[in-house]
Scaffold this motif. Structure first.
Motif, PDB file in Angstrom:
ATOM      1  N   GLU A 451      -9.813   2.481 -50.063  1.00 43.73           N
ATOM      2  CA  GLU A 451      -9.591   1.221 -49.333  1.00 43.73           C
ATOM      3  C   GLU A 451      -9.439   0.028 -50.265  1.00 43.73           C
ATOM      4  O   GLU A 451      -8.518  -0.783 -50.116  1.00 43.73           O
ATOM      5  CB  GLU A 451     -10.750   0.965 -48.365  1.00 43.73           C
ATOM      6  CG  GLU A 451     -10.685   1.796 -47.108  1.00 43.73           C
ATOM      7  CD  GLU A 451     -11.761   1.379 -46.109  1.00 43.73           C
ATOM      8  OE1 GLU A 451     -11.400   1.138 -44.954  1.00 43.73           O
ATOM      9  OE2 GLU A 451     -12.936   1.274 -46.499  1.00 43.73           O
ATOM     10  N   LYS A 534     -14.743  -1.044 -47.351  1.00 43.65           N
ATOM     11  CA  LYS A 534     -14.339  -2.114 -46.434  1.00 43.65           C
ATOM     12  C   LYS A 534     -14.805  -1.798 -45.010  1.00 43.65           C
ATOM     13  O   LYS A 534     -15.727  -2.424 -44.502  1.00 43.65           O
ATOM     14  CB  LYS A 534     -12.819  -2.273 -46.482  1.00 43.65           C
ATOM     15  CG  LYS A 534     -12.300  -2.700 -47.850  1.00 43.65           C
ATOM     16  CD  LYS A 534     -12.860  -4.053 -48.263  1.00 43.65           C
ATOM     17  CE  LYS A 534     -12.355  -4.474 -49.622  1.00 43.65           C
ATOM     18  NZ  LYS A 534     -12.906  -5.790 -50.037  1.00 43.65           N
ATOM     19  N   SER A 535     -14.179  -0.809 -44.365  1.00 43.45           N
ATOM     20  CA  SER A 535     -14.536  -0.497 -42.987  1.00 43.45           C
ATOM     21  C   SER A 535     -15.556   0.630 -42.889  1.00 43.45           C
ATOM     22  O   SER A 535     -16.266   0.739 -41.896  1.00 43.45           O
ATOM     23  CB  SER A 535     -13.276  -0.105 -42.202  1.00 43.45           C
ATOM     24  OG  SER A 535     -12.673   1.047 -42.777  1.00 43.45           O
ATOM     25  N   HIS A 536     -15.621   1.472 -43.928  1.00 47.38           N
ATOM     26  CA  HIS A 536     -16.515   2.636 -43.887  1.00 47.38           C
ATOM     27  C   HIS A 536     -17.940   2.240 -44.295  1.00 47.38           C
ATOM     28  O   HIS A 536     -18.133   1.434 -45.206  1.00 47.38           O
ATOM     29  CB  HIS A 536     -16.016   3.725 -44.822  1.00 47.38           C
ATOM     30  CG  HIS A 536     -14.718   4.336 -44.379  1.00 47.38           C
ATOM     31  ND1 HIS A 536     -14.647   5.385 -43.499  1.00 47.38           N
ATOM     32  CD2 HIS A 536     -13.441   4.021 -44.694  1.00 47.38           C
ATOM     33  CE1 HIS A 536     -13.379   5.697 -43.286  1.00 47.38           C
ATOM     34  NE2 HIS A 536     -12.625   4.882 -43.998  1.00 47.38           N
ATOM     35  N   HIS A 576     -21.567  -3.937 -44.522  1.00 53.53           N
ATOM     36  CA  HIS A 576     -21.484  -3.238 -43.234  1.00 53.53           C
ATOM     37  C   HIS A 576     -22.796  -3.437 -42.461  1.00 53.53           C
ATOM     38  O   HIS A 576     -23.874  -3.504 -43.067  1.00 53.53           O
ATOM     39  CB  HIS A 576     -21.237  -1.737 -43.483  1.00 53.53           C
ATOM     40  CG  HIS A 576     -20.818  -0.982 -42.262  1.00 53.53           C
ATOM     41  ND1 HIS A 576     -21.717  -0.562 -41.298  1.00 53.53           N
ATOM     42  CD2 HIS A 576     -19.589  -0.574 -41.845  1.00 53.53           C
ATOM     43  CE1 HIS A 576     -21.061   0.083 -40.345  1.00 53.53           C
ATOM     44  NE2 HIS A 576     -19.762   0.090 -40.650  1.00 53.53           N
TER      45      HIS A 576
END
Length: 629
Positions: A451, A534-536, A576
């Protein structure tokens, strides 16, 4: 009865009473001797001009008589005198014959013909009696030489029309183990001539059975068989013709017939070299791999000819293993007809040929890469794996020779690219050639580790073959740029400000990270905070020489006794919401935090394509959380 010399007699006895794999080579030897005899007379005619013979006057005739069980080879060459018969056929003259005899007597598996040029005497592998009738050019007397083997031979005057030599082999009767009838069969003998002696420069004639329509039966055709002397050899090999005499169809037809392939080759390499090493080479890059190419059963090697005579069907020493996909042949007048495998390995001429062929093949592949990319991509899809193995094998000894031929899938170009193309597009500040590993391109695209690089517009090479990362590790770098796995612990993509921020946050969560590491009980080297995600929520990285992909490959190998394990690092996304949850549980419910640690680690394993050690426990943990929600 005249006697063979003692050493020759013992060698002949071994030949007559032993079984050899390639006894069919006797025909090659006799045809080659006949060709030499005609060469000798022809060159004499050029020197003294007294014979009045041209090359077109010479021929070799093969006759079979099934009833009499004889195979006869006749030439109209220089012939032999009585002294020639005594000196050439009464002695097996070879300085190494005694050593060879000792090797056989010690039980070693040695091919007589392949090891020592016993030539004419190979006849006794298939014949129980050999008769030679010969008349030297310019002589008025002919002679008969006859022998039934090691007991000795006779030489007597006889009658013969014209000069030359006629050799008649009285073929042995069949046994339970051996079928000698094959040497009395028209088509099988013809096949042997085509295999070994197709390019002898003189016509080889055989009386073959043919079929034709009977005269006057056109309305109701009737057919009859007849026999006719037919030239069965090609004489002029395609590789000795000028390139401008040949078309693509000529090359393709020759390739398909010679190497039993239904597809045209991708590339034809036709070259001739003179000088310190004189040879012709006709090589082909196939469009597809043989079914057994990537198995142990595949036998690589080029056909090796000496002055147009096949001396080895598969000569492995002519090209390195990483070019074993090349098919073709080499013909050199500098090699002995009877050169052995052992001698080949140390033959200087052969080493020179090998070096030049290797450079030529590489040059042609680079040319195809640069000027015919579609064909090169097709080639690489089939044989690229072999080039990668070539880079990795022998501790990277051949990496310099092969690195420019490698292709890998590009994350930005969405196609195969070369390392040279990748480096040419690198950002000015980019330090490394980045790569990611996985079972497929689609699987790699989903890896959390990619990412950050994708966000920064960094090109990655996607490695999907087991050998890929091993090859890059051996190479270390390309044009001064080091290779770096996106799953490694340090990609050096953060700014100094980002590094400082991460350091502070890690210090603030030091106790939490240590607790999570201890909770995983040796499954990971450490748990750390990550800025690359990033999103994980999590991912796995490795610390040390063994990567996660290398661990999978090594442990999947057959006969792997001890399991290899990378030093795993569980990275948690510092931005996160999962981090806040972990911080809260560290303060309120550390037993639940241990469960979360197991779940996050299992999640990271699944993302990497690594099997869970205890899938039942993972399932129960998921269900437990679901019921609490």
């Amino acid at each position: 009865m005249r006697q063979f010399q003692a050493e020759s007699k013992r060698l002949l006895e071994l030949m007559i009473h032993s079984i050899y794999t390639h006894r069919e080579i006797f025909l090659r030897e006799l045809i080659s001797n006949a060709s030499d005899a005609m060469d000798k007379l022809y060159y004499h005619s050029l020197q003294d001009g007294g014979t009045g013979l041209s090359r077109d006057d010479f021929k070799i005739t093969i006759e079979l008589d099934k009833d009499a069980r004889t195979l006869t080879i006749e030439d109209n060459g220089c012939g032999m005198t009585e002294d020639d018969l005594e000196n050439h056929l009464g002695v097996i003259a070879h300085s190494g014959s005694l050593h060879f005899k000792e090797k056989i007597e010690q039980g070693e598996d040695v091919d007589v013909i392949g090891q020592f040029g016993v030539g004419f005497y190979s006849s006794f592998m298939v014949a129980d009696k050999v008769t030679v009738i010969t008349k030297a050019y310019g002589s008025g007397q002919a002679y008969r030489w006859e022998s039934s083997g090691s007991e000795g031979y006779t030489i007597d005057p006889c009658e013969k029309e014209g000069h030359g030599t006629r050799i008649t082999l009285h073929i042995k009767p069949n046994t339970e183990e051996d079928n000698y009838d094959e040497f009395l069969n028209d088509y099988q003998v013809q096949d042997l001539v085509k295999k070994y002696s197709d390019y002898i420069r003189y016509p080889i004639l055989m009386d073959l059975e043919k079929t034709r329509m009977k005269e006057g039966t056109h309305e109701k055709p009737e057919f009859e068989t007849y026999r006719e002397k037919t030239v069965i050899n090609s004489m002029v090999p395609i590789w000795k013709k000028q390139k401008n005499e040949l078309t693509a169809e000529d090359y393709n037809r020759f390739y398909q017939e010679k190497f039993h392939d239904f597809q045209d080759p991708l590339r034809v390499i036709h070259s001739s070299t003179e000088g310190s090493s004189t040879y012709y080479a006709l090589l082909f890059i196939p469009a597809k791999a043989p079914a057994d190419y990537y198995s142990r059963d595949y036998e690589p090697g080029l056909q090796l000819y000496a002055s147009g005579v096949l001396i080895m069907e598969k000569c492995h020493d002519l090209l390195p293993d990483y070019f074993s996909f090349v098919r073709g042949l080499v013909d050199s007048q500098d090699l002995s007809l009877n050169i052995s495998r052992e001698m080949l390995q140390h033959d200087r001429q052969l080493q020179l040929i090998r070096t030049r062929l290797e450079k030529k093949v590489k040059s042609e592949l680079l040319s195809m890469l640069e000027h015919d990319r579609e064909k090169y991509d097709q080639f690489f899809q089939v044989f690229g794996l072999q080039l990668k193995f070539g880079v990795y094998s022998n501790f990277g000894m051949h990496k310099e020779a092969l690195q420019d031929l490698l292709l890998f899938y590009s994350s930005t170009e969405k196609k195969l690219v070369s390392l040279k193309e990748y480096v040419g597009r690198m950002k000015e500040e980019q330090k490394y050639i980045y790569y990611a590993c996985g079972d497929s391109v689609s699987r790699i695209e989903m890896l959390p580790q990619t990412e950050l690089l994708r966000d920064k517009g960094m090109e990655m090479l996607y490695l999907t073959d087991d050998v890929d990362e091993f090859a890059l590790r051996v190479m270390l770098s390309y044009e001064g740029k080091e290779f770096r796995n996106v799953a490694s612990d340090n990609l050096e993509l953060e700014t100094e400000e980002e590094k400082q921020s991460a350091k502070e946050k890690a210090e603030q969560n030091k106790e939490l990270l240590e607790f999570l590491t201890q909770s995983l009980d040796g499954k990971v080297k450490e748990v750390s905070l990550s800025q690359r995600l990033k999103s994980h929520p999590v991912c796995l990285s490795s610390d040390g020489e063994i990567s996660l992909e290398m661990e999978k490959v090594l442990n999947a190998m057959p006969h792997a006794t001890e399991k290899v394990k990378a030093q795993r690092v569980l990275e948690i996304n510092m931005n996160h919401p999962i981090l806040q949850k972990l911080q809260s549980l560290y303060e309120t419910d550390r037993d639940a935090l241990k469960t979360y640690a197991d779940l996050l680690y299992s999640q990271a394993l699944l993302i990497e394509g690594i099997s869970l050690e205890d899938p039942v426990s993972f399932s129960n943990q998921i269900c437990e959380l679901m019921t609490k929600a």
